[in-house]
Design a protein around this motif. Structure first.
Motif, PDB file in Angstrom:
ATOM      1  N   ARG A   9       0.820  -1.212   0.000  1.00  0.00           N
ATOM      2  CA  ARG A   9       0.000   0.000   0.000  1.00  0.00           C
ATOM      3  C   ARG A   9       0.866   1.280   0.000  1.00  0.00           C
ATOM      4  O   ARG A   9       0.597   2.222  -0.748  1.00  0.00           O
ATOM      5  CB  ARG A   9      -0.919  -0.053   1.234  1.00  0.00           C
ATOM      6  CG  ARG A   9      -1.590   1.228   1.634  1.00  0.00           C
ATOM      7  CD  ARG A   9      -2.862   1.459   0.803  1.00  0.00           C
ATOM      8  NE  ARG A   9      -3.579   2.592   1.345  1.00  0.00           N
ATOM      9  CZ  ARG A   9      -4.641   2.501   2.131  1.00  0.00           C
ATOM     10  NH1 ARG A   9      -5.139   1.322   2.458  1.00  0.00           N
ATOM     11  NH2 ARG A   9      -5.229   3.588   2.580  1.00  0.00           N
ATOM     12  N   GLU A  38       0.904   4.236  -2.829  1.00  0.00           N
ATOM     13  CA  GLU A  38       0.589   5.645  -2.527  1.00  0.00           C
ATOM     14  C   GLU A  38       1.717   6.575  -2.982  1.00  0.00           C
ATOM     15  O   GLU A  38       1.461   7.690  -3.441  1.00  0.00           O
ATOM     16  CB  GLU A  38       0.305   5.795  -1.036  1.00  0.00           C
ATOM     17  CG  GLU A  38      -1.091   5.291  -0.718  1.00  0.00           C
ATOM     18  CD  GLU A  38      -1.413   5.231   0.764  1.00  0.00           C
ATOM     19  OE1 GLU A  38      -2.611   5.136   1.094  1.00  0.00           O
ATOM     20  OE2 GLU A  38      -0.475   5.278   1.588  1.00  0.00           O
ATOM     21  N   PRO A  41       0.069   9.128  -6.320  1.00  0.00           N
ATOM     22  CA  PRO A  41      -0.542   9.980  -5.287  1.00  0.00           C
ATOM     23  C   PRO A  41      -1.927  10.518  -5.675  1.00  0.00           C
ATOM     24  O   PRO A  41      -2.670  10.983  -4.813  1.00  0.00           O
ATOM     25  CB  PRO A  41       0.471  11.132  -5.134  1.00  0.00           C
ATOM     26  CG  PRO A  41       1.293  11.102  -6.378  1.00  0.00           C
ATOM     27  CD  PRO A  41       1.308   9.701  -6.872  1.00  0.00           C
ATOM     28  N   SER A  73      -6.818   7.293  -4.516  1.00  0.00           N
ATOM     29  CA  SER A  73      -7.108   6.960  -3.127  1.00  0.00           C
ATOM     30  C   SER A  73      -7.150   5.443  -3.015  1.00  0.00           C
ATOM     31  O   SER A  73      -8.005   4.797  -3.636  1.00  0.00           O
ATOM     32  CB  SER A  73      -8.459   7.560  -2.717  1.00  0.00           C
ATOM     33  OG  SER A  73      -8.880   6.911  -1.540  1.00  0.00           O
ATOM     34  N   PHE A  74      -6.240   4.873  -2.230  1.00  0.00           N
ATOM     35  CA  PHE A  74      -6.147   3.416  -2.132  1.00  0.00           C
ATOM     36  C   PHE A  74      -6.908   2.863  -0.929  1.00  0.00           C
ATOM     37  O   PHE A  74      -6.562   1.804  -0.405  1.00  0.00           O
ATOM     38  CB  PHE A  74      -4.673   2.979  -2.130  1.00  0.00           C
ATOM     39  CG  PHE A  74      -4.019   3.136  -3.476  1.00  0.00           C
ATOM     40  CD1 PHE A  74      -4.324   2.278  -4.518  1.00  0.00           C
ATOM     41  CD2 PHE A  74      -3.110   4.169  -3.711  1.00  0.00           C
ATOM     42  CE1 PHE A  74      -3.734   2.421  -5.771  1.00  0.00           C
ATOM     43  CE2 PHE A  74      -2.510   4.322  -4.951  1.00  0.00           C
ATOM     44  CZ  PHE A  74      -2.817   3.446  -5.979  1.00  0.00           C
TER      45      PHE A  74
END
Ligand SMILES: Cc1cc2nc3c(=O)[nH]c(=O)nc-3n(C[C@H](O)[C@H](O)[C@H](O)COP(=O)(O)OP(=O)(O)OC[C@H]3O[C@@H](n4cnc5c(N)ncnc54)[C@H](O)[C@@H]3O)c2cc1C
Length: 384
Positions: free
Chosen positions: A122, A126, A130, A133-134
């Protein structure tokens, strides 16, 4: 054309499966007629979309990984010959949340088939993306050499090259063949007759309408809606190379970065309501629109409120479990069914065409999972 002219093979349906079948047969020197009621990759056909994903990952389903590999090579070769850049190497990013079992199986198969991929946790996702939205995402796998085929133009290119290789193409609807044993001719809705040694029906969602007794309950056309959202002109975060094509199977959503100025694509892969490909409305529903918008804004917060640029309504032509149908008609020895693309078939067009060609010309052995015998009358999706 007179009624006397005889073709080696008549292929009915110029979607991706029929087009590549005609192409491969012509490459082997056969005299081929290709027909379509509405034109190659027309707006009603499953192959008529703007774009389709080509990815190698298929969980543990190595056969489809191998076919994707072979197909991508053939697609790229054809586009190079025709000088038509219809493949975008965007990369394909698989995302997994709590249940990463499918991702693990995909990684094992990709390794075994020597497909290049990169793994991310994760934090790495990210850092690399960027703009995404994970939320709920734990891991990802990136296939850097996979991407997007510009679908309807790609099929037009296959037909163009097939015609160059001698295939005769005709815009005509073929009526349901009747009888048993050997089929000598098919008839068009205008009353013309076409004689051939073999007949390949690659009629997508129409297979059940052409052969209602055998396929009416075995091909399940479902309504599928696709949305394209606008990206501000100066924002490069949602185009390649910044954003790859992505799939999050637990949510059944997938999407593509902005390509050729058409906006970011978002689609829900869950099966919609059963439809008739001739009569279903091609206007997107408010429910599907809001579902796509909610997902877009959840994953890409910067695109909140983005205008919709375009929508497409199409149909999957599902088999009971998602495996393709490539088999003979049980009562007509020289008639073949080719279909059941089930929402993932497009990329495999070249491999399907080659498989059908080898079955007809070389009497190649049948792959059991593509047989009519494995096609049930109830749906139980197993191929993703
Ligand atoms: C929204 C959506 C997204 C998808 N995304 C992907 C993806 O990302 N990646 C992927 O690999 N696959 C994807 N797919 C699946 C893929 O597009 C299909 O599996 C594939 O295009 C099926 O091709 P086909 O040739 O079998 O059928 P079709 O493209 O439907 O072609 C059948 C043709 O037969 C013709 N026909 C029918 N009856 C007759 C008749 N009696 N006489 C003459 N002609 C006839 C029709 O006019 C039609 O052109 C998606 C499908 C949809 C709908």
């Amino acid at each position: 054309m007179g009624t006397q002219e005889k073709f080696d093979v008549a292929v009915i349906g110029a979607g991706v499966f029929g087009a590549w079948t005609a192409w491969h047969l012509a490459k082997r020197g056969k005299k081929v007629m290709l027909l379509d009621a509405y034109g190659p990759a027309n707006a009603l056909a499953s192959s008529g979309g703007e774009s389709r994903i080509i990815r190698m990952g298929y969980g543990a389903d190595e056969l489809y990984t191998l076919w994707s590999q072979q197909s991508l090579e053939q697609w790229k070769k054809l586009f190079a010959v025709l000088k038509q850049p219809l493949f975008h190497e965007t990369g394909v990013l698989w995302l997994a949340g709590e249940d990463d079992s499918q991702l693990k199986r995909t990684a094992t198969t990709l390794r075994h088939c020597k497909v290049r991929f990169e793994e991310f946790d994760r934090a790495a996702l990210e850092a690399k993306y960027p703009q995404v939205s994970f939320e709920d995402v734990k891991k990802g796998i990136l296939e850097p050499k996979s991407g997007v085929l510009m679908a309807r133009r790609a099929v037009a290119a296959v037909v163009e090259d097939a015609v160059r290789r001698g295939v005769e193409y005709r815009n005509d609807q073929v009526v349901k063949p009747t009888g048993s044993g050997r089929l000598e001719q098919i008839a068009t809705s205008k009353g013309e007759r076409i004689s051939a040694e073999h007949f390949v029906f690659a009629c997508g969602a129409w297979l059940g309408k052409v052969f209602p007794e055998i396929l009416g309950e075995r091909i399940f056309p479902t309504r599928q809606e696709v949305f394209f959202f606008d990206v501000p002109a100066d924002d490069t975060r949602f185009a390649p190379p910044a954003l790859p094509t992505w799939l999050f199977q637990e949510d059944l959503f997938y999407g593509m970065p902005e390509l050729e100025g058409k906006g970011v694509k978002i689609a829900y892969d869950g099966h919609g309501e059963p439809v008739d490909p001739d009569t279903q409305s091609r206007v997107a529903t408010p429910v599907a629109r809001e579902r796509a918008r909610a997902y877009l804004e959840r994953r890409f917060p910067a695109l909140k409120g983005a205008p919709i640029l375009d929508t497409r309504v199409c149909q999957y032509e599902n088999s009971s479990n998602g495996d393709f149908l490539i088999d003979r008609h049980p009562g007509m020895e020289n008639v073949w069914f080719v279909g059941g693309g089930s929402g993932h078939g497009f990329k495999h067009g070249p491999a399907v065409g080659e498989c059908v060609t080898r079955r007809i010309l070389d009497r190649a052995e049948a792959e059991r999972r593509f047989s009519l015998a494995t096609k049930a009358k109830t749906q139980n999706r197993a191929v993703y």
